[in-house]
Design a protein around this motif. Structure first.
Motif, PDB file in Angstrom:
ATOM      1  N   LEU A 147       0.834  -1.205   0.000  1.00  0.00           N
ATOM      2  CA  LEU A 147       0.000   0.000   0.000  1.00  0.00           C
ATOM      3  C   LEU A 147       0.871   1.258   0.000  1.00  0.00           C
ATOM      4  O   LEU A 147       0.586   2.226  -0.707  1.00  0.00           O
ATOM      5  CB  LEU A 147      -0.921   0.007   1.226  1.00  0.00           C
ATOM      6  N   VAL A 148       1.934   1.226   0.803  1.00  0.00           N
ATOM      7  CA  VAL A 148       2.857   2.363   0.854  1.00  0.00           C
ATOM      8  C   VAL A 148       3.536   2.549  -0.504  1.00  0.00           C
ATOM      9  O   VAL A 148       3.644   3.666  -1.013  1.00  0.00           O
ATOM     10  CB  VAL A 148       3.911   2.168   1.967  1.00  0.00           C
ATOM     11  N   ALA A 149       3.969   1.454  -1.105  1.00  0.00           N
ATOM     12  CA  ALA A 149       4.629   1.528  -2.411  1.00  0.00           C
ATOM     13  C   ALA A 149       3.724   2.188  -3.452  1.00  0.00           C
ATOM     14  O   ALA A 149       4.164   3.024  -4.252  1.00  0.00           O
ATOM     15  CB  ALA A 149       5.042   0.140  -2.873  1.00  0.00           C
ATOM     16  N   ARG A 150       2.433   1.846  -3.420  1.00  0.00           N
ATOM     17  CA  ARG A 150       1.496   2.426  -4.391  1.00  0.00           C
ATOM     18  C   ARG A 150       1.305   3.927  -4.163  1.00  0.00           C
ATOM     19  O   ARG A 150       1.171   4.701  -5.115  1.00  0.00           O
ATOM     20  CB  ARG A 150       0.161   1.694  -4.312  1.00  0.00           C
ATOM     21  N   LYS A 151       1.302   4.332  -2.889  1.00  0.00           N
ATOM     22  CA  LYS A 151       1.164   5.763  -2.585  1.00  0.00           C
ATOM     23  C   LYS A 151       2.410   6.544  -3.016  1.00  0.00           C
ATOM     24  O   LYS A 151       2.313   7.694  -3.441  1.00  0.00           O
ATOM     25  CB  LYS A 151       0.901   5.954  -1.095  1.00  0.00           C
ATOM     26  N   ILE A 152       3.567   5.905  -2.898  1.00  0.00           N
ATOM     27  CA  ILE A 152       4.806   6.558  -3.353  1.00  0.00           C
ATOM     28  C   ILE A 152       4.802   6.684  -4.870  1.00  0.00           C
ATOM     29  O   ILE A 152       5.138   7.736  -5.428  1.00  0.00           O
ATOM     30  CB  ILE A 152       6.048   5.777  -2.866  1.00  0.00           C
ATOM     31  N   GLU A 153       4.389   5.622  -5.554  1.00  0.00           N
ATOM     32  CA  GLU A 153       4.327   5.654  -7.020  1.00  0.00           C
ATOM     33  C   GLU A 153       3.400   6.768  -7.501  1.00  0.00           C
ATOM     34  O   GLU A 153       3.672   7.442  -8.507  1.00  0.00           O
ATOM     35  CB  GLU A 153       3.837   4.304  -7.544  1.00  0.00           C
ATOM     36  N   ALA A 154       2.317   6.981  -6.760  1.00  0.00           N
ATOM     37  CA  ALA A 154       1.319   7.971  -7.160  1.00  0.00           C
ATOM     38  C   ALA A 154       1.806   9.412  -7.000  1.00  0.00           C
ATOM     39  O   ALA A 154       1.222  10.334  -7.571  1.00  0.00           O
ATOM     40  CB  ALA A 154       0.040   7.771  -6.341  1.00  0.00           C
ATOM     41  N   TYR A 155       2.873   9.613  -6.241  1.00  0.00           N
ATOM     42  CA  TYR A 155       3.363  10.972  -5.979  1.00  0.00           C
ATOM     43  C   TYR A 155       3.741  11.679  -7.269  1.00  0.00           C
ATOM     44  O   TYR A 155       3.396  12.846  -7.471  1.00  0.00           O
ATOM     45  CB  TYR A 155       4.564  10.916  -5.020  1.00  0.00           C
ATOM     46  N   ASP A 156       4.457  10.984  -8.135  1.00  0.00           N
ATOM     47  CA  ASP A 156       4.883  11.614  -9.396  1.00  0.00           C
ATOM     48  C   ASP A 156       5.240  10.539 -10.424  1.00  0.00           C
ATOM     49  O   ASP A 156       6.307  10.581 -11.035  1.00  0.00           O
ATOM     50  CB  ASP A 156       6.082  12.546  -9.135  1.00  0.00           C
ATOM     51  N   LYS A 157       4.363   9.561 -10.537  1.00  0.00           N
ATOM     52  CA  LYS A 157       4.578   8.435 -11.473  1.00  0.00           C
ATOM     53  C   LYS A 157       5.969   7.819 -11.284  1.00  0.00           C
ATOM     54  O   LYS A 157       6.730   7.629 -12.238  1.00  0.00           O
ATOM     55  CB  LYS A 157       4.387   8.895 -12.922  1.00  0.00           C
TER      56      LYS A 157
END
Length: 230
Positions: A147-157
């Motif tokens: 879940l954390v990894a997905r939120k990081i990815e969403a920050y700026d692709k």
């Protein structure tokens, strides 16, 4: 032409000159510090110094003890006089990326606590922006790492990978995972750190912003010393 190992060793004299009798020394992690420890032990013995070490990783503590350096736990000290550590990247303002060895949380605790934090590096670690040559490590809890990894990815692709070691997930000394984040030049380190540190499940990031006081860099033209601007 000196290789990377020789460049690292060339930085030791300038660092060791700052080690004085009675000091509590923060001893970092990684290949540079593992090379430094025997030199530190030799100085302690030859000059009969009474120093105490506080280490940023279990491996460093083991090596230091093996060389006869007195080591105590972080919770048993109230002050660290000098911390010496390596870095994966150093920018022109002495901001760093650290955590290539996975010890970034303990490194940040000790390096930030020190009255003076000195970074040792070879010239390949000097960059124009953080993330130019190295991914940003982020230490996260196992429970919700994806879940954390997905939120990081969403920050700026951004591209995020869970660090592996011998085909199994790498585990830190704190029992956590490391996510490695591929950065680009447009990311503001201070802003991105703030975003990351407030995600539930993130323990710490590999951004070391405004923590280093001095960088001692081994270059083919000799050792260069950079001090933080006041």
């Amino acid at each position: 032409m000196m290789d990377k190992k020789q460049l690292k060793i060339s930085t030791f004299d300038d660092a060791l000159q700052q080690v004085k009798d009675g000091m509590v020394i923060g001893i970092g992690s990684g290949s540079t510090i593992e090379l430094l420890i025997p030199h530190l032990a030799e100085k302690v013995t030859s000059e009969q110094l009474d120093i105490t070490g506080v280490c940023t990783s279990n491996k460093t503590a083991y090596i230091a003890k093996k060389h006869g350096i007195k080591i105590i736990e972080i919770n048993d000290v109230t002050n660290i006089d000098l911390a010496i550590d390596g870095a994966d990247e150093v920018d022109t303002d002495l901001n760093l990326i650290k955590g290539g060895g996975g010890a970034l949380f303990r490194e940040k605790v000790i390096d930030a606590m020190a009255n003076k934090f000195v970074v040792l590096a070879d010239e390949s670690k000097m960059v124009s922006y953080l993330g130019e040559t190295f991914k940003l490590p982020v230490e996260v809890d196992k429970f919700n790492w994806l879940l954390v990894a997905r939120k990081i990815e969403a920050y700026d692709k951004l591209e995020v990978t869970r660090r592996m070691a011998d085909d199994v997930p790498f585990i830190t000394d704190n029992g956590n995972y490391i996510l490695d984040v591929t950065l680009h030049n447009g990311i503001n380190p201070a802003e991105f750190h703030e975003y990351l540190i407030h995600l539930i499940g993130v323990l710490e990031t590999g951004y070391f912003i405004d923590i280093a006081d001095q960088a001692i860099v081994g270059t083919q033209e000799g050792v260069k010393v950079f001090n933080k601007a006041n």
